[in-house]
Design a protein around this motif. Structure first.
Motif, mmCIF file in Angstrom:
data_model
loop_
_atom_site.group_PDB
_atom_site.id
_atom_site.type_symbol
_atom_site.label_atom_id
_atom_site.label_comp_id
_atom_site.label_asym_id
_atom_site.label_seq_id
_atom_site.Cartn_x
_atom_site.Cartn_y
_atom_site.Cartn_z
ATOM 1 N N GLU A 64 0.678 -0.911 0.209
ATOM 2 C CA GLU A 64 -0.141 0.072 0.329
ATOM 3 C C GLU A 64 0.742 1.022 0.179
ATOM 4 N N THR A 65 0.277 2.253 -1.089
ATOM 5 C CA THR A 65 1.094 3.378 -0.794
ATOM 6 C C THR A 65 0.854 4.243 -0.005
ATOM 7 N N ALA A 66 -1.294 4.316 0.423
ATOM 8 C CA ALA A 66 -1.598 4.856 0.505
ATOM 9 C C ALA A 66 -2.013 4.105 1.739
ATOM 10 N N PHE A 67 -2.487 4.876 3.248
ATOM 11 C CA PHE A 67 -3.144 4.141 4.012
ATOM 12 C C PHE A 67 -4.023 3.957 4.014
ATOM 13 N N GLY A 68 -4.227 2.556 4.191
ATOM 14 C CA GLY A 68 -5.056 1.752 3.508
ATOM 15 C C GLY A 68 -5.393 0.095 4.463
ATOM 16 N N THR A 69 -6.219 -0.653 4.060
ATOM 17 C CA THR A 69 -6.685 -1.085 4.951
ATOM 18 C C THR A 69 -5.958 -2.439 5.610
ATOM 19 N N VAL A 70 -4.769 -2.865 4.449
ATOM 20 C CA VAL A 70 -3.198 -3.926 5.425
ATOM 21 C C VAL A 70 -2.832 -2.706 6.309
ATOM 22 N N SER A 71 -2.273 -0.743 5.799
ATOM 23 C CA SER A 71 -1.639 -0.517 6.689
ATOM 24 C C SER A 71 -2.908 -0.377 8.863
ATOM 25 N N LEU A 72 -3.908 -0.054 7.944
ATOM 26 C CA LEU A 72 -4.987 -0.291 9.644
ATOM 27 C C LEU A 72 -5.062 -1.512 10.238
ATOM 28 N N ILE A 73 -4.684 -2.667 9.598
ATOM 29 C CA ILE A 73 -5.198 -3.932 9.959
ATOM 30 C C ILE A 73 -3.514 -4.415 11.393
ATOM 31 N N THR A 74 -2.412 -3.860 10.419
ATOM 32 C CA THR A 74 -1.188 -3.738 10.768
ATOM 33 C C THR A 74 -0.589 -2.843 12.407
ATOM 34 N N LEU A 75 -1.431 -2.097 11.706
ATOM 35 C CA LEU A 75 -1.190 -1.021 13.083
ATOM 36 C C LEU A 75 -2.083 -1.135 13.985
ATOM 37 N N LEU A 76 -3.252 -1.943 14.088
ATOM 38 C CA LEU A 76 -4.592 -2.182 15.387
ATOM 39 C C LEU A 76 -3.190 -3.755 16.178
ATOM 40 N N LEU A 77 -2.696 -4.352 14.601
ATOM 41 C CA LEU A 77 -2.303 -5.287 15.561
ATOM 42 C C LEU A 77 -0.664 -4.785 16.270
ATOM 43 N N PHE A 78 0.169 -3.758 15.646
ATOM 44 C CA PHE A 78 1.217 -2.866 16.728
ATOM 45 C C PHE A 78 1.367 -2.259 17.788
ATOM 46 N N VAL A 79 -0.309 -2.024 17.998
ATOM 47 C CA VAL A 79 -1.122 -1.403 19.604
ATOM 48 C C VAL A 79 -0.887 -2.374 20.146
ATOM 49 N N GLY A 80 -1.477 -3.354 19.840
ATOM 50 C CA GLY A 80 -1.278 -5.050 21.177
ATOM 51 C C GLY A 80 0.669 -5.051 20.811
ATOM 52 N N ALA A 81 1.302 -5.351 19.570
ATOM 53 C CA ALA A 81 2.447 -5.825 20.454
ATOM 54 C C ALA A 81 2.962 -4.590 21.233
ATOM 55 N N ALA A 82 2.658 -3.208 21.085
ATOM 56 C CA ALA A 82 3.446 -2.151 21.566
ATOM 57 C C ALA A 82 2.999 -2.600 23.243
ATOM 58 N N GLY A 83 1.696 -2.885 23.582
ATOM 59 C CA GLY A 83 0.929 -3.622 24.832
ATOM 60 C C GLY A 83 2.377 -4.438 25.508
ATOM 61 N N LYS A 84 2.387 -5.467 24.269
ATOM 62 C CA LYS A 84 2.817 -6.495 25.351
ATOM 63 C C LYS A 84 4.113 -6.390 25.560
ATOM 64 N N SER A 85 4.794 -5.625 24.391
ATOM 65 C CA SER A 85 6.007 -5.806 24.689
ATOM 66 C C SER A 85 6.983 -3.807 24.519
ATOM 67 N N ALA A 86 6.186 -3.561 25.487
ATOM 68 C CA ALA A 86 6.217 -2.050 25.884
ATOM 69 C C ALA A 86 6.997 -1.442 24.762
ATOM 70 N N GLN A 87 6.537 -0.725 24.348
ATOM 71 C CA GLN A 87 7.087 0.006 23.431
ATOM 72 C C GLN A 87 5.959 1.665 23.654
ATOM 73 N N ILE A 88 6.553 2.839 23.625
ATOM 74 C CA ILE A 88 6.125 3.908 23.227
ATOM 75 C C ILE A 88 4.901 4.142 22.684
ATOM 76 N N PRO A 89 2.914 4.585 23.377
ATOM 77 C CA PRO A 89 3.063 5.184 24.840
ATOM 78 C C PRO A 89 2.728 3.704 25.847
ATOM 79 N N LEU A 90 3.175 2.030 25.209
ATOM 80 C CA LEU A 90 2.733 1.783 26.548
ATOM 81 C C LEU A 90 3.709 0.302 27.138
ATOM 82 N N TYR A 91 5.027 1.750 27.967
ATOM 83 C CA TYR A 91 5.628 0.876 27.922
ATOM 84 C C TYR A 91 5.329 0.919 29.466
ATOM 85 N N ILE A 92 4.962 1.991 29.537
ATOM 86 C CA ILE A 92 5.096 2.290 31.478
ATOM 87 C C ILE A 92 5.084 1.047 32.162
ATOM 88 N N TRP A 93 4.660 0.387 31.943
ATOM 89 C CA TRP A 93 3.882 -1.169 32.880
ATOM 90 C C TRP A 93 5.662 -1.489 33.156
#
Lengths: 490, 653
Positions: B212-241
């Motif tokens: 995807e050159t623009a922000f499309g469905t795959v980008s959205l899916i992966t971004l949402l998944l990355f939110v999960g990854a950031a929570g579990k793997s303590a990345q900004i902004p969810l690293y505080i725990w």
């Protein structure tokens, strides 16, 4: 034989007849038994429920209309009837010890539980506004009395009076809506009505009817803003009745909702979907946020139950066969986890402890590990954590919403279930982490142990192996479609 | 056979949870360690069977049963072993077994019941982690995903008598909920988009579409998944725990919060490399967040005084490196670092555990010093870990970190590379600050009272530790030695071509990422060699700076700190992020829930009635009147208002 009714009609309502006879037997045995042996009534009641369940077996794949369209005997009704009967049986098992502690007489109590169940069964089968109304009232009147059954308790009395007054009020609204539906179509039969409305221009009077019926049904399923009775009544009513109310009455009202809107008003689908969509969002959100700060567990579960009505509405808004399947699956799963949670509260009720406050759960793990583990499972399931059944149910609801292009509904649902875990886990923290509560040892009676065992097994098995349930629910949802509702099942 | 891998620890959990308190410590430990060792053995066997297959067909699938089947959708409870999950199960069961053994000694002062409870949780955690990495589809993965979160919550709050421990558990739980909500939404959207949740079925569909050159469905899916990854793997902004999670027992910190669970986010991106590689926008975000987290956590780590907190921020920082690798498309480099990091971070945590154990629960670096003579084995192994994480040539961390930095530079991300280098310098500094403060210099006097106020409940009784410091019992020291050996040798499976190696590790992983869009970089030994010289220089300077400030001229560090009090306070207070979250999110929610909904919506009239019970209660009729004139009318009005609102909407529409 009255005109228009044949012998086969009587055969087709065999389960209802069995249940009615069972209820009457309970009343008679109550009089015959000496007072100190009336505890045995619970077994008579269970027998009646068991017999009714057995009498459902011949109707596994029946698909007929009874008495020229008053009742439908189909798999959809069957699915719900099983839910009601199982819920009623669990409620009875839960009540045995509770009634002993509260010192209430069991006779009318069990009779009324059976009457309420009968009402629910008629609601699920009803495809005519008149039948649905009769079923609804049979159920509601039984619950008004049951809510106030603990006569010395002011809380219980208050709950009953509130429930009755508000129930009557909302019933008026529902009836007004129904009468408009009748007036505009000239029939009370939902399927005939659907044909009459099909292809018609949207009529403002019909919109009004839809709104009024939505409000009336919204009261029964405790959707925001028609929910305010629920926390008070749930908190005040005897705990087993609260459980039955939050499971049986809710499921029956959803069955009624599906019958009225999907079978009777498919042509107005656009309007009522919009309404239910809004109701789902508000209901989930308000229910969960209000539950966050509750310290009384019954009240917390009341708000949780409100929130759950919101989740279930998602499936109806989606309106696809996947959505309806998800609705049925969720209601089935919900019955076990919710009844189980209330059973734990009943177990905590002792002569010296109300067992309803969060602090009463303190250190339960040390005192009764099985009850604590069961409660842990129910809370995780209500919160939608795999591999419990609750996760499967939620996953299917949310995926049905996305599938039907209600993306935002799914997003709000997921966020809400994230919020909800906070208060579910709070109970877990109290049970496993906090100091032990005061008071006598919580005792588990054999009947309660059975309830917990069944609920735990169901919560786990339906989470790990939900396949059979999905297939049954799918088949049930499809019988609706076969009745000419395919147009509204997108 | 694959099922056996998570099943063994699960059985260990069941046995210890049911009978553990009755069988005594030795039996409970034997059950738990046996379950893990058995799982490790089965894993080795399974991986062996995988390795003998030709590279292109390296996958073993175990369909346990059909989980859901509805209409045209089916999802099985299926486990799948491929090179990527092979690496993960070996790390989890291998490092996991060592940490189990270490725990037998570390937790020995607990009561029988607590001891069994601890090991049952540890086993349960391992079982869920193995389900996570072996799951063949998103649903199975989610079972493990939520399961490890729950166990982590239980283990952080293990010493629940400590208020801080139970708060930390709660914080971890809440922050992870946010991540999990994102993850679940990503899964739902992927399900809708691809019609399946199976990784093997999604990959070819995703591979067939254009990035995807623009922000499309795959980008959205992966971004949402990355939110999960950031929570579990303590990345900004969810690293505080993660830093707060150090309130749990130290072996738990090692196992969960350093070596295994926190890498789940990295693993998940690797598992969905094909999907992510088709969403370059998300990848750019992943890389940016990764490198920013690495830098931020590295700076905070410079000033922390709690030995475990330094290591916790170091973990956050190293996880940032792994995300940087994922973000620039260097998937195998990211997994390589995950694997080497598991060795040296487990070593560092367990080493710090040995120090804390010896000091009677003391965790404050300022109260340590001169421990190298008292704890010779701990010191030497810890030093190996510190050298490895700092990136000293020849040790494990050197190979993996350099591969990431080289891949970043070679793909043209010069800025990201530069920040990565800076972080590498910080890593060496804070690690050697820790080493010199704890093990070198003079012990603060009087040592006998050290840590009296900071003692963890389990360590409250024994004060003899303080009087005579000595190395940990053999169960602990042998584990340290084994991990030290791993920290030295683990890197040699991935020796780059510049050292005449063939990067066996990278080639082994290749099939797992096939289909991912990779920008091939030309092999350039000269560039790689140059970068290695630079990073070696950076690592050495970091160690030198650490030595200068914290060994040779301890005053100098204070002088610098006093010159820049603002910076020091900013870092000491961790950029005030916790305070910002509290003010912007926690308080508003609390106010809405308590003040608005509690007081206004939930009028709770019944409360008054309950309070009245026991006092003189008026007649029922009076009560009824009060209800009728009060709440019931309000409630009815609410129903009515609802109808009017809906009607109004229609009229105005």
């Amino acid at each position: 034989m009255p005109p228009g009714i044949s012998a086969s009609d009587f055969y087709n309502i065999l389960p209802e007849l069995v249940l009615t006879s069972g209820a009457l037997v309970v009343l008679i045995v109550d009089v015959l038994l000496p007072k100190e042996r009336r505890g045995a009534l619970a077994w008579v009641t269970l027998l009646a429920i068991g017999a009714t369940l057995a009498s459902l077996v011949p109707f596994r794949s029946t698909h007929v209309e009874v008495a020229q369209g008053l009742l439908a005997v189909d798999q959809f009704a069957l699915f719900f009837k099983v839910v009601f009967l199982v819920a009623a049986a669990i409620t009875v098992l839960m009540s045995v010890r509770y009634l002993e502690i509260e010192g209430a007489s069991p006779g009318e109590y069990y009779f009324l539980i059976l009457c309420a169940t009968l009402g629910m069964m008629i609601m699920a089968g009803g495809i005519d506004l008149i039948t649905i109304f009769i079923g609804l009232e049979t159920m509601a009147v039984s619950f008004y009395i049951l809510a106030g059954f603990i006569k010395p308790s002011h809380r219980s009395n208050e709950a009953a009076v509130k429930y009755f007054l508000l129930g009557a009020f909302s019933l008026g609204i529902l009836l007004y809506g129904m009468s408009l539906m009748y007036g505009l179509s000239g029939t009370t039969n939902l399927r005939v009505m659907a044909a009459a409305f099909a292809g018609q221009e949207t009529d403002a009077r019909l919109v009004l009817a839809v709104i009024l019926v939505v409000a009336g049904v919204g009261f029964k399923i405790a959707a925001v803003p028609f929910h305010m009775w629920a926390p008070d009544v749930y908190e005040g009513a005897p705990t087993p009745i609260t459980a039955f109310l939050s499971v049986g009455s809710k499921a029956a009202s959803f069955a009624m909702l599906i019958r009225i809107f999907l079978e009777g008003l498919p042509s107005m689908g656009h309007d009522w979907r919009l309404l239910f969509e809004a109701l789902a969002i508000i209901t989930m959100t308000v229910g969960n946020i209000a539950a966050l700060t509750q310290s009384n567990v019954k009240r917390m579960l009341a708000y949780s139950s409100i929130a759950h009505a919101g989740y279930v509405l998602i499936g109806i808004v989606a309106g696809t066969s996947r959505g309806i399947t998800a609705t049925l699956v969720y209601l089935f799963i919900y019955a076990f986890m919710q009844l189980g949670a209330f059973a734990v509260i009943v177990g905590l009720r002792r002569a010296d402890v109300a067992g309803e406050e969060l602090k009463d759960f303190g250190g339960l793990h040390a005192r009764n590990p099985f009850a604590a583990f069961a409660m842990l499972l129910f809370m995780l399931s209500l919160g939608g954590i795999p591999p419990t059944a609750g996760f499967m149910g939620k996953f299917w609801l949310f995926s049905a919403a996305i599938d039907a292009h209600y993306n935002w509904l799914a997003v709000i649902g997921v966020l809400n279930s994230a919020v909800s875990l906070y208060y579910y886990v709070r109970i877990v923290v109290f049970m496993y982490v906090k100091k032990e509560a005061l008071g006598s040892e919580p005792a588990t009676s054999p009947t309660l142990a059975v309830v917990l065992g069944v609920a735990v097994a169901a919560t786990l098995v339906l989470g790990v192996y939900p396949r059979l349930l999905f297939e049954l629910a799918d088949a049930s949802a499809r019988t609706l479609g076969a009745a000419g509702v395919t147009t509204s099942l997108r | 056979m694959l099922l056996l891998i998570p099943l063994l620890p699960l059985l260990g959990f069941l046995v210890n949870a049911s009978f553990g308190r009755r069988v005594g410590k030795a039996a409970a430990a034997a059950i738990a360690c046996g379950a893990m060792a058995g799982s490790f053995a089965v894993s080795l066997l399974a991986v062996w069977r995988l390795v003998v297959l030709p590279p292109a067909s390296r996958a073993i699938v175990d369909q346990v049963f059909t989980w859901i089947s509805s209409g045209d959708f089916t999802a099985g409870f299926a486990l799948r072993l491929d090179p990527l999950s092979a690496v993960m199960i070996l790390v989890v069961t291998g490092i996991g077994s060592l940490i189990h053994v270490y725990s037998t000694a570390y937790m020995h002062e607990e009561s029988d019941a607590e001891y069994a409870r601890y090991f049952s949780y540890l086993n349960l955690f391992a079982a869920f982690m193995l389900v996570l990495v072996l799951g063949a589809n998103f649903l199975v993965m989610f079972v493990g995903w939520e399961g490890v979160g729950l166990c982590s919550y239980l283990l952080i709050g293990f010493w629940y008598q400590k208020q801080s421990a139970s708060d930390a558990g709660k914080k971890a739980f809440i922050v992870n909920r946010i991540g999990d909500a994102g993850f679940l939404l990503g899964v739902l959207l992927a399900f809708k988009t691809f019609g399946t949740v199976d990784f093997q079925e999604i990959a070819p569909i995703a591979a067939a579409i254009r990035p995807e050159t623009a922000f499309g469905t795959v980008s959205l899916i992966t971004l949402l998944l990355f939110v999960g990854a950031a929570g579990k793997s303590a990345q900004i902004p969810l690293y505080i725990w993660l830093p707060d999670a150090m309130e749990g027992p130290t072996p738990v910190s090692a196992l969960i919060h350093a070596a295994t669970m926190v890498t789940a986010g990295v693993y998940m991106i690797g598992r969905n490399a094909v999907l992510f590689s088709h969403a370059p926008q998300t990848l750019a975000i992943v890389a940016a967040i990764g490198v920013a987290t690495a830098l931020m956590a590295g700076t905070i780590g410079l000033v922390q005084n709690d030995i475990k907190r330094v290591l916790a921020y170091s973990t956050v920082s190293q996880l940032g490196y792994m995300f940087l690798a994922m973000g620039v498309g260097a998937y195998s480099a990211g997994i390589f670092h995950l694997y080497t990091h598991a060795f040296f971070k487990a070593l560092l945590f367990l080493g710090s555990g040995a120090v804390i154990h010896a000091m009677g629960g003391e965790q404050d670096l300022r109260r340590m010093g001169g421990l190298k003579n008292d704890l010779p084995i701990t010191y030497r192994t810890f030093l190996v870990g510190a050298l490895a994480i700092a990136g000293v040539p020849g040790l494990a961390g050197f190979f993996s970190k350099d591969e990431i930095l080289f891949d970043t530079y070679a793909r043209g991300h010069t800025l990201l590379w530069a920040v990565g280098m800076l972080t590498s310098l910080l890593t060496a500094i804070y690690m050697f600050r820790l080493v010199f403060l704890a093990f070198h210099g003079d012990p603060p006097a009087p040592r006998a009272t050290a840590g009296a106020g900071h003692v963890a409940p389990s360590h409250a009784a024994p004060s003899h530790h303080a009087a005579h410091l000595h190395d940990a019992p053999p169960a602990m020291t042998w584990v340290l030695i084994a991990l030290a050996a791993g920290s030295v040798l683990a890197g040699y499976v991935g020796v780059p071509p510049v050292f005449a190696g063939s990067n066996w590790f990278g080639r082994f992983l290749e099939p797992s990422f096939s289909g991912a869009v990779v920008h091939e970089i030309p092999e350039s030994p000269s560039l790689e060699g140059t970068l290695m010289v630079v990073s070696t220089f950076v690592a050495m300077s970091g160690i030198g700076i650490g030595m200068y400030f914290f060994k040779n001229h301890p005053r100098a560090a204070d002088a610098v700190a006093e010159r820049f009090p603002g910076v020091r306070n900013l870092l000491l207070n961790k950029y005030y992020v916790d305070e910002m979250y509290d003010a912007s999110i926690v308080q508003p929610i609390r106010i809405v829930s308590e003040d608005v909904l509690w007081k206004a919506v939930d009028v709770r009239v019944i409360d008054g009635a309950v309070n009245g019970v026991g006092e003189t209660v008026g007649s029922l009729s009076e009560r009824l009147r009060r209800m009728q004139s009060g709440s019931v009318r309000t409630y009815a009005a609410s129903v009515f208002l609802g109808v009017v609102l809906i009607l109004g909407y229609y009229l105005w529409r």
